[in-house]
Design a protein around this motif. Structure first.
Motif, PDB file in Angstrom:
ATOM      1  N   TYR A   1      -9.722  -1.052 -27.144  1.00 51.40           N
ATOM      2  CA  TYR A   1      -8.809  -1.988 -26.289  1.00 51.40           C
ATOM      3  C   TYR A   1      -8.491  -0.932 -25.192  1.00 51.40           C
ATOM      4  O   TYR A   1      -7.831  -0.115 -25.472  1.00 51.40           O
ATOM      5  CB  TYR A   1      -7.769  -2.662 -26.936  1.00 51.40           C
ATOM      6  CG  TYR A   1      -7.975  -3.644 -27.808  1.00 51.40           C
ATOM      7  CD1 TYR A   1      -7.989  -4.988 -27.605  1.00 51.40           C
ATOM      8  CD2 TYR A   1      -8.659  -3.177 -29.308  1.00 51.40           C
ATOM      9  CE1 TYR A   1      -8.532  -6.135 -28.547  1.00 51.40           C
ATOM     10  CE2 TYR A   1      -8.777  -4.206 -30.145  1.00 51.40           C
ATOM     11  CZ  TYR A   1      -8.818  -5.676 -29.948  1.00 51.40           C
ATOM     12  OH  TYR A   1      -9.145  -6.366 -30.689  1.00 51.40           O
ATOM     13  N   GLU A   2      -8.643  -1.576 -24.074  1.00 52.22           N
ATOM     14  CA  GLU A   2      -8.139  -0.834 -22.798  1.00 52.22           C
ATOM     15  C   GLU A   2      -6.438  -1.354 -22.708  1.00 52.22           C
ATOM     16  O   GLU A   2      -6.022  -2.259 -22.960  1.00 52.22           O
ATOM     17  CB  GLU A   2      -8.667  -1.334 -21.593  1.00 52.22           C
ATOM     18  CG  GLU A   2      -8.227  -0.718 -20.300  1.00 52.22           C
ATOM     19  CD  GLU A   2      -8.896  -1.148 -19.119  1.00 52.22           C
ATOM     20  OE1 GLU A   2      -8.592  -0.980 -17.804  1.00 52.22           O
ATOM     21  OE2 GLU A   2      -9.847  -2.092 -18.932  1.00 52.22           O
ATOM     22  N   CYS A   3      -5.618  -0.402 -22.322  1.00 48.13           N
ATOM     23  CA  CYS A   3      -4.316  -0.440 -22.269  1.00 48.13           C
ATOM     24  C   CYS A   3      -3.639   0.568 -21.411  1.00 48.13           C
ATOM     25  O   CYS A   3      -4.186   1.750 -21.374  1.00 48.13           O
ATOM     26  CB  CYS A   3      -3.671  -0.751 -23.654  1.00 48.13           C
ATOM     27  SG  CYS A   3      -3.651   0.880 -24.617  1.00 48.13           S
ATOM     28  N   GLN A   4      -2.611   0.441 -20.878  1.00 49.05           N
ATOM     29  CA  GLN A   4      -1.802   1.654 -20.029  1.00 49.05           C
ATOM     30  C   GLN A   4      -0.217   1.700 -20.626  1.00 49.05           C
ATOM     31  O   GLN A   4       0.340   2.603 -20.110  1.00 49.05           O
ATOM     32  CB  GLN A   4      -1.683   1.075 -18.790  1.00 49.05           C
ATOM     33  CG  GLN A   4      -3.062   1.108 -17.787  1.00 49.05           C
ATOM     34  CD  GLN A   4      -3.679  -0.132 -17.950  1.00 49.05           C
ATOM     35  OE1 GLN A   4      -3.209  -1.375 -18.044  1.00 49.05           O
ATOM     36  NE2 GLN A   4      -5.062  -0.217 -18.479  1.00 49.05           N
ATOM     37  N   ILE A   5       0.067   0.683 -21.504  1.00 48.11           N
ATOM     38  CA  ILE A   5       1.140   0.951 -22.299  1.00 48.11           C
ATOM     39  C   ILE A   5       0.898   0.346 -23.756  1.00 48.11           C
ATOM     40  O   ILE A   5       0.287  -0.691 -23.988  1.00 48.11           O
ATOM     41  CB  ILE A   5       2.172   0.319 -21.530  1.00 48.11           C
ATOM     42  CG1 ILE A   5       3.888   0.615 -22.120  1.00 48.11           C
ATOM     43  CG2 ILE A   5       2.153  -1.261 -21.430  1.00 48.11           C
ATOM     44  CD1 ILE A   5       4.818  -0.211 -21.335  1.00 48.11           C
ATOM     45  N   VAL A   6       1.721   1.228 -24.699  1.00 49.95           N
ATOM     46  CA  VAL A   6       1.630   1.011 -26.185  1.00 49.95           C
ATOM     47  C   VAL A   6       3.051   0.899 -26.719  1.00 49.95           C
ATOM     48  O   VAL A   6       3.889   1.907 -26.289  1.00 49.95           O
ATOM     49  CB  VAL A   6       0.866   1.807 -26.670  1.00 49.95           C
ATOM     50  CG1 VAL A   6       0.958   1.539 -28.466  1.00 49.95           C
ATOM     51  CG2 VAL A   6      -0.559   1.994 -26.541  1.00 49.95           C
ATOM     52  N   LEU A   7       3.565  -0.224 -27.223  1.00 47.37           N
ATOM     53  CA  LEU A   7       4.705  -0.523 -27.706  1.00 47.37           C
ATOM     54  C   LEU A   7       4.878  -0.560 -29.273  1.00 47.37           C
ATOM     55  O   LEU A   7       3.841  -1.442 -29.774  1.00 47.37           O
ATOM     56  CB  LEU A   7       5.328  -1.815 -27.020  1.00 47.37           C
ATOM     57  CG  LEU A   7       5.366  -1.801 -25.471  1.00 47.37           C
ATOM     58  CD1 LEU A   7       6.108  -3.261 -25.347  1.00 47.37           C
ATOM     59  CD2 LEU A   7       6.345  -0.909 -25.139  1.00 47.37           C
TER      60      LEU A   7
ATOM     61  N   GLU B   1      -7.409  10.898 -17.199  1.00 49.06           N
ATOM     62  CA  GLU B   1      -7.281  12.447 -16.622  1.00 49.06           C
ATOM     63  C   GLU B   1      -5.828  12.834 -16.481  1.00 49.06           C
ATOM     64  O   GLU B   1      -5.712  14.104 -16.185  1.00 49.06           O
ATOM     65  CB  GLU B   1      -8.338  12.498 -15.084  1.00 49.06           C
ATOM     66  CG  GLU B   1      -7.521  11.581 -13.907  1.00 49.06           C
ATOM     67  CD  GLU B   1      -8.093  10.089 -14.370  1.00 49.06           C
ATOM     68  OE1 GLU B   1      -7.850   9.276 -13.189  1.00 49.06           O
ATOM     69  OE2 GLU B   1      -8.652   9.624 -15.286  1.00 49.06           O
ATOM     70  N   ASN B   2      -4.962  11.894 -16.195  1.00 45.61           N
ATOM     71  CA  ASN B   2      -3.454  12.351 -16.115  1.00 45.61           C
ATOM     72  C   ASN B   2      -2.734  12.634 -17.341  1.00 45.61           C
ATOM     73  O   ASN B   2      -1.595  12.649 -17.272  1.00 45.61           O
ATOM     74  CB  ASN B   2      -2.809  11.439 -15.032  1.00 45.61           C
ATOM     75  CG  ASN B   2      -3.399  11.598 -13.601  1.00 45.61           C
ATOM     76  OD1 ASN B   2      -3.456  12.402 -13.037  1.00 45.61           O
ATOM     77  ND2 ASN B   2      -3.718  10.347 -13.229  1.00 45.61           N
ATOM     78  N   GLY B   3      -3.629  12.313 -18.592  1.00 43.74           N
ATOM     79  CA  GLY B   3      -3.013  12.573 -19.753  1.00 43.74           C
ATOM     80  C   GLY B   3      -2.167  10.980 -20.269  1.00 43.74           C
ATOM     81  O   GLY B   3      -1.260  11.330 -21.257  1.00 43.74           O
ATOM     82  N   ARG B   4      -2.323  10.046 -19.593  1.00 49.12           N
ATOM     83  CA  ARG B   4      -1.651   9.077 -19.999  1.00 49.12           C
ATOM     84  C   ARG B   4      -2.571   8.049 -20.621  1.00 49.12           C
ATOM     85  O   ARG B   4      -3.711   7.813 -20.638  1.00 49.12           O
ATOM     86  CB  ARG B   4      -0.967   8.034 -18.509  1.00 49.12           C
ATOM     87  CG  ARG B   4      -0.162   8.864 -17.851  1.00 49.12           C
ATOM     88  CD  ARG B   4       0.086   8.122 -16.401  1.00 49.12           C
ATOM     89  NE  ARG B   4       1.096   8.819 -15.677  1.00 49.12           N
ATOM     90  CZ  ARG B   4       1.461   8.568 -14.349  1.00 49.12           C
ATOM     91  NH1 ARG B   4       0.761   7.539 -13.818  1.00 49.12           N
ATOM     92  NH2 ARG B   4       2.381   9.231 -13.563  1.00 49.12           N
TER      93      ARG B   4
END
Length: 241
Positions: free
Chosen positions: A142-148, A108-111
């Motif tokens: 896949y759940e994630c909060q950062i993608v490299l 919801e925060n666009g992240r």
């Protein structure tokens, strides 16, 4: 930027790396190679919650395949330090082969909050060229909060090549004569990955210097810049290239 800021922090620089930290996050690394492995190791050291990597190609064999004979560089399955450390901490290799990212999800925060993926399979066509096709019913999120992003070099920007009408070699790189950096367009030179394909940064530096020498000769008729291997040719012996 993720690796750079962490190295600067380790070096003692006064830098705020926290916005890029993997601490307590589910990390996805897209791509392999040395950069991908460094992303894995750095995420682990920062305290990531989980680490998964996607590689679009199949898992390499443990021994040479028939289409990879000596003296070609061996394309073999390898376990680097990052893979070993993840396996030691959580058990299992973090790599997911034949996996293609389809869509990034956001909260919801666009992240970023996840990635929709699909498995792919590789087959050869009638001309012996590899082609990729999605495997029906293999979709997975896949759940994630950062993608490299650690993806390999896929070739120079085609738009630039087309706009300048530059000739290309069979691999799609900019074509130049052997040992030279001039293209088919007068005054346009190419060096580094766009000319030789994916390679090491030292090759990019070397070719950039030699291309500069050719440009100098093109503009002035001669050059005192170092030639191959850094040899400086005495001014009285300088010829037209």
């Amino acid at each position: 930027e993720f690796l750079q800021t962490w190295q600067q922090k380790q070096h003692g620089d006064d830098i705020d790396h926290l916005p890029l930290t993997a601490k307590d996050k589910d990390v996805i690394v897209i791509g392999g190679g040395d950069t991908g492995c460094d992303c894995i190791g750095t995420s682990l050291r920062q305290g990531a919650k989980s680490i998964t990597t996607f590689e679009i190609l199949p898992q390499p064999p443990n021994s040479r395949a028939k289409d990879n004979p000596w003296p070609q560089y061996p394309r073999l399955f390898k376990v680097d330090y990052g893979h070993e450390e993840v396996a030691t901490k959580w058990g299992g290799d973090p790599r997911r082969y034949n996996t293609m990212s389809k869509n990034f999800l956001k909260d919801e925060n666009g992240r970023v909050s996840g990635i929709e993926t699909v498995l792919v399979e590789w087959t050869k066509d009638e001309n012996g060229r590899w082609k990729m096709a999605e495997v029906e019913g293999s979709e997975k999120t896949y759940e994630c909060q950062i993608v490299l992003l650690a993806m390999g070099f896929l070739g120079p920007e085609k738009q630039i090549l087309d706009e300048l009408a530059l000739d290309k070699d069979p691999r799609g790189n900019i074509k130049t004569p052997g040992g030279k950096y001039s293209t088919n367009v007068p005054g346009v030179y190419a060096a580094g990955d766009c000319r030789r394909g994916q390679s090491l940064v030292v090759w990019g530096i070397t070719e950039g210097r030699q291309a500069a020498r050719e440009v100098d000769i093109f503009l002035t008729g001669s050059s005192a810049l170092p030639g191959p291997a850094g040899v400086i040719i005495p001014q009285q012996h300088i010829a037209q290239g």
